[in-house]
Design an enzyme around this catalytic site. Structure first.
Site, PDB file in Angstrom:
ATOM      1  N   SER A  56      -0.993   9.865 -11.422  1.00 21.88           N
ATOM      2  CA  SER A  56      -0.852   8.637 -10.640  1.00 21.88           C
ATOM      3  C   SER A  56       0.630   8.339 -10.522  1.00 21.88           C
ATOM      4  O   SER A  56       1.390   8.633 -11.435  1.00 21.88           O
ATOM      5  CB  SER A  56      -1.534   7.470 -11.364  1.00 21.88           C
ATOM      6  N   GLU A  63      11.424   0.087   2.268  1.00 21.04           N
ATOM      7  CA  GLU A  63      10.440  -0.235   3.311  1.00 21.04           C
ATOM      8  C   GLU A  63       9.045  -0.439   2.714  1.00 21.04           C
ATOM      9  O   GLU A  63       8.049  -0.376   3.442  1.00 21.04           O
ATOM     10  CB  GLU A  63      10.431   0.893   4.361  1.00 21.04           C
ATOM     11  N   SER A  64       8.865  -0.589   1.420  1.00 16.53           N
ATOM     12  CA  SER A  64       7.640  -0.851   0.670  1.00 16.53           C
ATOM     13  C   SER A  64       7.271   0.265  -0.307  1.00 16.53           C
ATOM     14  O   SER A  64       8.018   0.500  -1.238  1.00 16.53           O
ATOM     15  CB  SER A  64       6.481  -1.200   1.586  1.00 16.53           C
ATOM     16  N   HIS A  69      -3.017   8.984  -6.263  1.00 13.36           N
ATOM     17  CA  HIS A  69      -3.796   9.299  -7.473  1.00 13.36           C
ATOM     18  C   HIS A  69      -4.528  10.595  -7.176  1.00 13.36           C
ATOM     19  O   HIS A  69      -5.077  10.770  -6.095  1.00 13.36           O
ATOM     20  CB  HIS A  69      -4.790   8.194  -7.835  1.00 13.36           C
ATOM     21  N   CYS A  84       6.865  -1.115   6.015  1.00  8.04           N
ATOM     22  CA  CYS A  84       7.172  -2.187   6.965  1.00  8.04           C
ATOM     23  C   CYS A  84       8.472  -1.773   7.649  1.00  8.04           C
ATOM     24  O   CYS A  84       9.193  -0.918   7.134  1.00  8.04           O
ATOM     25  CB  CYS A  84       7.290  -3.533   6.283  1.00  8.04           C
TER      26      CYS A  84
END
Ligand code: SAM
Length: 428
Positions: A56, A63-64, A69, A84
């Site tokens: 994970s 940008e986020s 996983h 974004c």
């Protein structure tokens, strides 16, 4: 739907290579590269390998984020590409599909945060920004938990930084960034490796220059510096009046520009009339150098990848040997016996082969912001010079006092050549 704040691609990668699905290091590398390929600014990444299998992880980007996983036993990976701004996350999708050798997949793209459905709270951005700027300057108030990490597959050094990126340019040779850390101030990174910081650069720049300068004494007149684009090495060298000329050959103008602008206390000697600054590849420069020209050659290069790889070659050091006068010293950024012992010992063997075992020396010193903190300079000596004998200690101590040096002194010059047993074994 109107304008959305974010874009979310939910991906199911199937029939992936199970070995890749279970390799946290390579998945992290691929995910970070996938973000960069789409033009994202990577802030941080953290990945975890579950026992017995499964990985994970998340890559935080300006940008986020990209998250994953895996179920290696099913050859399956669930991936989230949440962005974004203008970034096209499908580029990351295509890259990961190749990396995971996935030949079947499904992907859904969702617009997240439709502004039609949201009520905007009128934050007074400027007061928030001012408050943020005040707070990030004061680590106690700052809530920013953003870390810059310089690492290899097994070891890392992380510095909490303010998230501010003052300079971020992909030059023809490397990614040149200037960040601000809470503990060590502004720092220069090349391809995400720490090169120098405001608070501990003197460790490196004083030790790369003064031991050799005091060993050569007033004969240190004509100096060649390869690399050193942050300017710290020439700053220290130019403290010595004996110097008539320094030729500095730095491959990347972007490094010089970034440091002049954001690290002026390090890059402060570039206008000195004794300095001949050449932007070129040091490897070819030394290859074409006139024999027996320099009293001192300093190789202040970065780590042996990208443009600096050749700065660790036998041919390069043979050419350095030829360019040195019959009495002269070569000093090279020697890597770490603890972080990359293979490169460290190979460089030592190369110098022994060229200068002779009794004319090759290693000086160890500490740089807190280099992985492991333990670093080295490796020396090759021509002629009758002894780094362990300081001709005039009083003169050195007076210089140290007058120039307010904070690391180098006559004792540490000698002490730095005393090697721990594990290092002696490494180079035996
Ligand atoms: N203190 C740092 C370290 O220990 O890694 C080195 C700092 S200095 C900034 C390294 C410089 O070497 C960089 O500016 C880089 O561009 C330069 N460099 C790398 N390869 C080079 C080459 N082949 N010729 C000239 N300069 C080179």
């Amino acid at each position: 739907m109107g304008k959305a704040l974010g874009n979310h691609i939910l991906v199911e990668f199937m029939n992936c290579d199970p070995r890749v699905m279970n390799d946290a290091a390579s998945i992290e590398r691929d995910m970070v590269e996938a973000a960069k390929k789409a033009g994202a600014t990577v802030i941080n990444s953290t990945f975890h390998h579950f026992s017995p299998f499964g990985v994970s992880g998340v890559v935080v980007i300006q940008e986020s984020h990209l998250a994953i996983h895996t179920w290696p036993e099913w050859g399956y990976a669930a991936v989230d590409l949440f962005t974004c701004g203008e970034m096209d996350a499908w580029i990351s999708f295509d890259y990961l599909k190749k990396c995971f050798s996935s030949d079947s997949y499904s992907a859904i793209e969702l617009k997240r945060g439709s502004v039609n459905l949201l009520k905007r709270n009128d934050f007074d951005i400027s007061s928030i920004r001012t408050k943020a700027q005040e707070s990030w300057k004061n680590p106690d108030f700052s809530t920013r938990n953003v870390w810059f990490t310089d690492k290899d597959q097994d070891q890392a050094l992380s510095l909490r930084f303010t998230g501010e990126v003052f300079h971020d340019v992909q030059s023809p040779f490397q990614r040149v960034r200037i960040l601000e850390s809470y503990k060590y101030g502004k720092l220069l990174t090349l391809d995400d490796m720490v090169m120098t910081t405001e608070k501990d650069e003197f460790h490196y720049h004083e030790m790369i220059s003064h031991s050799a300068m005091f060993t050569l004494g007033d004969n240190a007149k004509n100096i060649l510096v390869i690399g050193g684009g942050d300017g710290g090495t020439v700053r220290e060298l130019l403290r010595h009046d004996s110097i008539e000329k320094i030729t500095m050959v730095e491959i990347d103008q972007e490094v010089i520009t970034a440091c002049k602008k954001h690290l002026p206390q390090i890059a402060c000697a570039f206008d000195n009339p004794k300095l001949d600054l050449i932007v070129d590849d040091g490897i070819s420069f030394v290859k074409n150098a006139k024999p027996k020209t320099y009293d001192l050659i300093i190789v202040d290069g970065s780590d042996p990848i990208g443009p600096a790889e050749g700065l660790f070659s036998v041919e390069f050091y043979r050419n350095c040997y030829a360019a040195l006068k019959d009495t002269g010293i070569l000093v090279s950024q020697g890597e770490s016996p603890k972080f990359n012992d293979k490169v460290f010992s190979e460089l030592n063997f190369t110098l022994k082969e060229i200068f002779g075992a009794d004319k090759t020396k290693i000086s160890l010193f500490f740089v807190p912001t280099y992985p492991t903190g333990m670093w080295s300079f490796q020396y090759g000596i021509k002629g009758d010079l002894d780094l362990l004998k300081i001709a005039d200690v009083a003169k050195v101590d007076k210089f140290v006092k007058e120039k307010k040096l904070r690391y180098y002194n006559s004792d540490i010059q000698i002490a730095s050549f005393a090697l721990p047993n594990f290092v002696k074994e490494l180079i035996a």
